[in-house]
Design a protein around this motif. Structure first.
Motif, mmCIF file in Angstrom:
data_model
loop_
_atom_site.group_PDB
_atom_site.id
_atom_site.type_symbol
_atom_site.label_atom_id
_atom_site.label_comp_id
_atom_site.label_asym_id
_atom_site.label_seq_id
_atom_site.Cartn_x
_atom_site.Cartn_y
_atom_site.Cartn_z
ATOM 1 N N VAL A 6 48.294 43.525 43.103
ATOM 2 C CA VAL A 6 48.066 43.580 41.658
ATOM 3 C C VAL A 6 46.766 42.817 41.447
ATOM 4 N N GLY A 7 45.701 43.557 41.138
ATOM 5 C CA GLY A 7 44.348 42.983 41.120
ATOM 6 C C GLY A 7 43.680 43.326 42.439
ATOM 7 N N TYR A 8 42.559 44.002 42.319
ATOM 8 C CA TYR A 8 41.859 44.443 43.534
ATOM 9 C C TYR A 8 40.383 44.088 43.377
ATOM 10 N N GLY A 9 40.159 42.787 43.120
ATOM 11 C CA GLY A 9 38.790 42.292 42.996
ATOM 12 C C GLY A 9 38.431 41.549 44.275
ATOM 13 N N LYS A 10 37.708 40.447 44.115
ATOM 14 C CA LYS A 10 37.231 39.700 45.301
ATOM 15 C C LYS A 10 38.400 39.273 46.190
ATOM 16 N N MET A 11 39.414 38.676 45.565
ATOM 17 C CA MET A 11 40.546 38.191 46.378
ATOM 18 C C MET A 11 41.415 39.338 46.880
ATOM 19 N N PHE A 30 46.757 47.840 42.229
ATOM 20 C CA PHE A 30 46.762 48.034 40.776
ATOM 21 C C PHE A 30 45.610 47.226 40.167
ATOM 22 N N THR A 31 45.006 47.800 39.139
ATOM 23 C CA THR A 31 43.829 47.174 38.526
ATOM 24 C C THR A 31 43.949 47.240 37.012
ATOM 25 N N ARG A 32 42.907 46.771 36.336
ATOM 26 C CA ARG A 32 42.910 46.798 34.869
ATOM 27 C C ARG A 32 43.091 48.238 34.355
ATOM 28 N N ASP A 54 49.627 39.123 43.578
ATOM 29 C CA ASP A 54 48.850 39.168 42.334
ATOM 30 C C ASP A 54 47.637 38.235 42.379
ATOM 31 N N PHE A 55 46.448 38.802 42.434
ATOM 32 C CA PHE A 55 45.203 38.064 42.189
ATOM 33 C C PHE A 55 44.471 38.878 41.130
ATOM 34 N N SER A 56 44.821 38.636 39.859
ATOM 35 C CA SER A 56 44.259 39.464 38.784
ATOM 36 C C SER A 56 43.656 38.574 37.702
ATOM 37 N N VAL A 57 44.142 38.700 36.497
ATOM 38 C CA VAL A 57 43.641 37.897 35.371
ATOM 39 C C VAL A 57 44.841 37.238 34.682
ATOM 40 N N PRO A 58 44.628 36.043 34.108
ATOM 41 C CA PRO A 58 45.774 35.296 33.569
ATOM 42 C C PRO A 58 46.560 36.064 32.527
ATOM 43 N N GLU A 59 45.877 36.807 31.658
ATOM 44 C CA GLU A 59 46.612 37.471 30.559
ATOM 45 C C GLU A 59 47.544 38.571 31.067
ATOM 46 N N ALA A 60 47.327 39.047 32.303
ATOM 47 C CA ALA A 60 48.167 40.128 32.834
ATOM 48 C C ALA A 60 49.440 39.596 33.499
ATOM 49 N N VAL A 61 49.474 38.297 33.795
ATOM 50 C CA VAL A 61 50.575 37.764 34.624
ATOM 51 C C VAL A 61 51.964 37.961 33.994
ATOM 52 N N THR A 79 46.865 34.277 40.874
ATOM 53 C CA THR A 79 46.058 34.200 39.645
ATOM 54 C C THR A 79 46.228 32.823 39.006
ATOM 55 N N THR A 80 45.132 32.275 38.497
ATOM 56 C CA THR A 80 45.200 30.947 37.868
ATOM 57 C C THR A 80 44.951 31.083 36.354
ATOM 58 N N GLY A 81 45.215 29.992 35.631
ATOM 59 C CA GLY A 81 44.848 29.947 34.220
ATOM 60 C C GLY A 81 45.913 30.472 33.270
ATOM 61 N N ALA A 104 47.878 27.537 42.845
ATOM 62 C CA ALA A 104 46.497 27.600 42.364
ATOM 63 C C ALA A 104 45.556 27.670 43.565
ATOM 64 N N ASN A 105 46.063 27.293 44.736
ATOM 65 C CA ASN A 105 45.239 27.362 45.939
ATOM 66 C C ASN A 105 46.162 27.664 47.127
ATOM 67 N N PHE A 106 45.985 28.846 47.706
ATOM 68 C CA PHE A 106 46.874 29.271 48.796
ATOM 69 C C PHE A 106 46.360 28.867 50.169
ATOM 70 N N SER A 107 45.280 28.087 50.214
ATOM 71 C CA SER A 107 44.770 27.683 51.532
ATOM 72 C C SER A 107 45.731 26.677 52.169
ATOM 73 N N GLY A 202 41.163 32.074 54.327
ATOM 74 C CA GLY A 202 42.271 31.111 54.411
ATOM 75 C C GLY A 202 43.222 31.252 53.223
ATOM 76 N N LEU A 203 42.665 31.625 52.055
ATOM 77 C CA LEU A 203 43.493 31.809 50.856
ATOM 78 C C LEU A 203 44.400 33.031 51.019
ATOM 79 N N ALA A 204 43.805 34.094 51.586
ATOM 80 C CA ALA A 204 44.572 35.327 51.792
ATOM 81 C C ALA A 204 45.653 35.116 52.852
HETATM 82 P P1 NAD Z 1 38.074 39.386 40.284
HETATM 83 O O1 NAD Z 1 37.498 39.330 38.903
HETATM 84 O O2 NAD Z 1 37.181 39.679 41.426
HETATM 85 O O3 NAD Z 1 39.281 40.480 40.284
HETATM 86 C C1 NAD Z 1 40.220 40.578 39.258
HETATM 87 C C2 NAD Z 1 40.992 41.889 39.437
HETATM 88 O O4 NAD Z 1 42.063 41.918 38.488
HETATM 89 C C3 NAD Z 1 40.184 43.175 39.208
HETATM 90 O O5 NAD Z 1 40.484 44.103 40.243
HETATM 91 C C4 NAD Z 1 40.743 43.711 37.883
HETATM 92 O O6 NAD Z 1 40.722 45.141 37.777
HETATM 93 C C5 NAD Z 1 42.179 43.237 38.009
HETATM 94 N N1 NAD Z 1 42.930 43.291 36.756
HETATM 95 C C6 NAD Z 1 42.534 42.967 35.495
HETATM 96 N N2 NAD Z 1 43.529 43.215 34.615
HETATM 97 C C7 NAD Z 1 44.573 43.693 35.353
HETATM 98 C C8 NAD Z 1 45.865 44.135 35.020
HETATM 99 N N3 NAD Z 1 46.313 44.150 33.748
HETATM 100 N N4 NAD Z 1 46.684 44.567 36.025
HETATM 101 C C9 NAD Z 1 46.260 44.573 37.304
HETATM 102 N N5 NAD Z 1 45.016 44.160 37.675
HETATM 103 C C10 NAD Z 1 44.193 43.751 36.699
HETATM 104 O O7 NAD Z 1 38.823 38.004 40.483
HETATM 105 P P2 NAD Z 1 39.197 37.251 41.866
HETATM 106 O O8 NAD Z 1 38.071 36.391 42.307
HETATM 107 O O9 NAD Z 1 39.780 38.245 42.811
HETATM 108 O O10 NAD Z 1 40.308 36.228 41.343
HETATM 109 C C11 NAD Z 1 41.489 36.700 40.747
HETATM 110 C C12 NAD Z 1 42.348 35.514 40.293
HETATM 111 O O11 NAD Z 1 42.766 34.767 41.430
HETATM 112 C C13 NAD Z 1 41.649 34.500 39.383
HETATM 113 O O12 NAD Z 1 42.586 34.021 38.442
HETATM 114 C C14 NAD Z 1 41.240 33.368 40.325
HETATM 115 O O13 NAD Z 1 41.106 32.124 39.682
HETATM 116 C C15 NAD Z 1 42.421 33.389 41.258
HETATM 117 N N6 NAD Z 1 42.186 32.826 42.598
HETATM 118 C C16 NAD Z 1 43.233 32.143 43.131
HETATM 119 C C17 NAD Z 1 43.174 31.653 44.423
HETATM 120 C C18 NAD Z 1 44.386 30.970 45.011
HETATM 121 O O14 NAD Z 1 44.356 30.539 46.168
HETATM 122 N N7 NAD Z 1 45.483 30.889 44.277
HETATM 123 C C19 NAD Z 1 42.013 31.843 45.169
HETATM 124 C C20 NAD Z 1 40.947 32.553 44.603
HETATM 125 C C21 NAD Z 1 41.055 33.058 43.295
#
Ligand code: NAD
Length: 240
Positions: A6-11, A30-32, A54-61, A79-81, A104-107, A202-204
């Motif tokens: 859930v969330g397919y961005g950097k993480m 899954f993405t936005r 889930d590594f997405s956005v806080p409002e989606a959690v 996801t944080t925040g 908040a940190n999975f490392s 390390g987080l992954a």
């Molecule tokens: P990013 O902006 O690169 O990716 C965010 C992703 O969330 C995108 O693919 C976007 O399409 C998706 N998204 C947005 N709304 C969505 C929804 N309603 N349903 C599903 N997906 C949705 O962000 P990132 O760098 O990958 O970080 C994501 C989150 O993880 C942030 O909150 C960041 O702070 C957190 N983070 C946590 C750790 C940890 O160890 N816990 C490490 C790194 C980042």
């Protein structure tokens, strides 16, 4: 083992890379523009999944937790925040009986570092003349300051320093992924502990460890619970 992201961005992408290296199948992303749903097609596609990651956005959690509950799937939340929605999320998890692990940190290294910092504070707070401090250095793009990690270190050290707040200094410069230091300085010497992250892998790795751990469990957990099982030593308490 199978997961869905859930969330397919950097993480999310790094989790996918590490999953491939570990023989874990990513069955969906899954993405936005294509959020997690609970329809019959999603239910079929996600059958056999160990957990959602889930590594997405806080409002989606909150919606993601509700969907996971509906699908009876465990959830690992990176996801944080979304602290302000914590009670709501806990309640949905408790009512549905699904397992949730958040951090908040999975490392793994950072989570061990928390314990080292706390143990050092426990020792040095008993001695006069050692001033404790925390430093946090991140790349120029990081928005929050102090980092959540620095705040967690401060929270744990506070258990031993009481009213005295351990100061945090932050640098946002350059491209370094993340460095945290915990120091204790006296007139005679300095003690310095350092954690330096090289990349997001390390987080992954930690998030996938949490997936394996939550399989077959229920309730709301912190990554520290996973670590406590993995490293049942050096904790505060009677056996610590
Ligand atoms: P990013 O902006 O690169 O990716 C965010 C992703 O969330 C995108 O693919 C976007 O399409 C998706 N998204 C947005 N709304 C969505 C929804 N309603 N349903 C599903 N997906 C949705 O962000 P990132 O760098 O990958 O970080 C994501 C989150 O993880 C942030 O909150 C960041 O702070 C957190 N983070 C946590 C750790 C940890 O160890 N816990 C490490 C790194 C980042």
């Amino acid at each position: 083992m199978k997961v869905a992201l859930v969330g397919y961005g950097k993480m999310g992408r790094v989790v996918e890379e590490v999953a491939a290296a570990r023989g874990v199948e990513v069955v969906d992303r899954f993405t936005r523009s294509r959020p997690l749903s609970t329809g019959d097609a999603a239910r079929r596609a996600l059958s056999g999944v160990t957990a959602l990651v889930d590594f997405s956005v806080p409002e989606a959690v909150p919606d993601t937790v509700r969907a996971a509950a509906d699908l009876s799937l465990p959830l690992v939340i990176g996801t944080t925040g979304w602290q302000s929605r914590l009670d709501e999320v806990r309640e949905v998890a408790a009512r549905s009986g699904i397992g949730v692990v958040r951090a908040a940190n999975f490392s793994l290294g950072v989570n061990v570092f928390y314990r080292l910092a706390e143990q050092a504070a426990k020792l040095l707070a008993r001695l006069d003349g050692y001033d404790p401090f925390i430093q946090d250095w991140h790349h120029r793009f990081k928005l929050d300051s102090p980092s959540g990690t620095a705040l967690e270190i401060q929270r744990r050290m506070a258990r031993h320093y009481g009213e005295r707040e351990v100061p945090i200094t932050c640098q946002r410069a350059g491209y370094v992924p993340s460095v945290h230091w915990v120091g204790f300085d006296s007139a005679a010497d300095t003690i310095h502990l350092e954690h330096r992250a090289r990349n997001r892998r390390g987080l992954a790795e930690g998030a996938l460890l949490a997936v394996r751990w939550i399989a077959g469990r229920s309730g709301f957990h912190d990554f520290q619970d996973v670590l406590a099982d993995l490293l049942p030593v050096g904790q505060d308490g009677p056996s610590g």
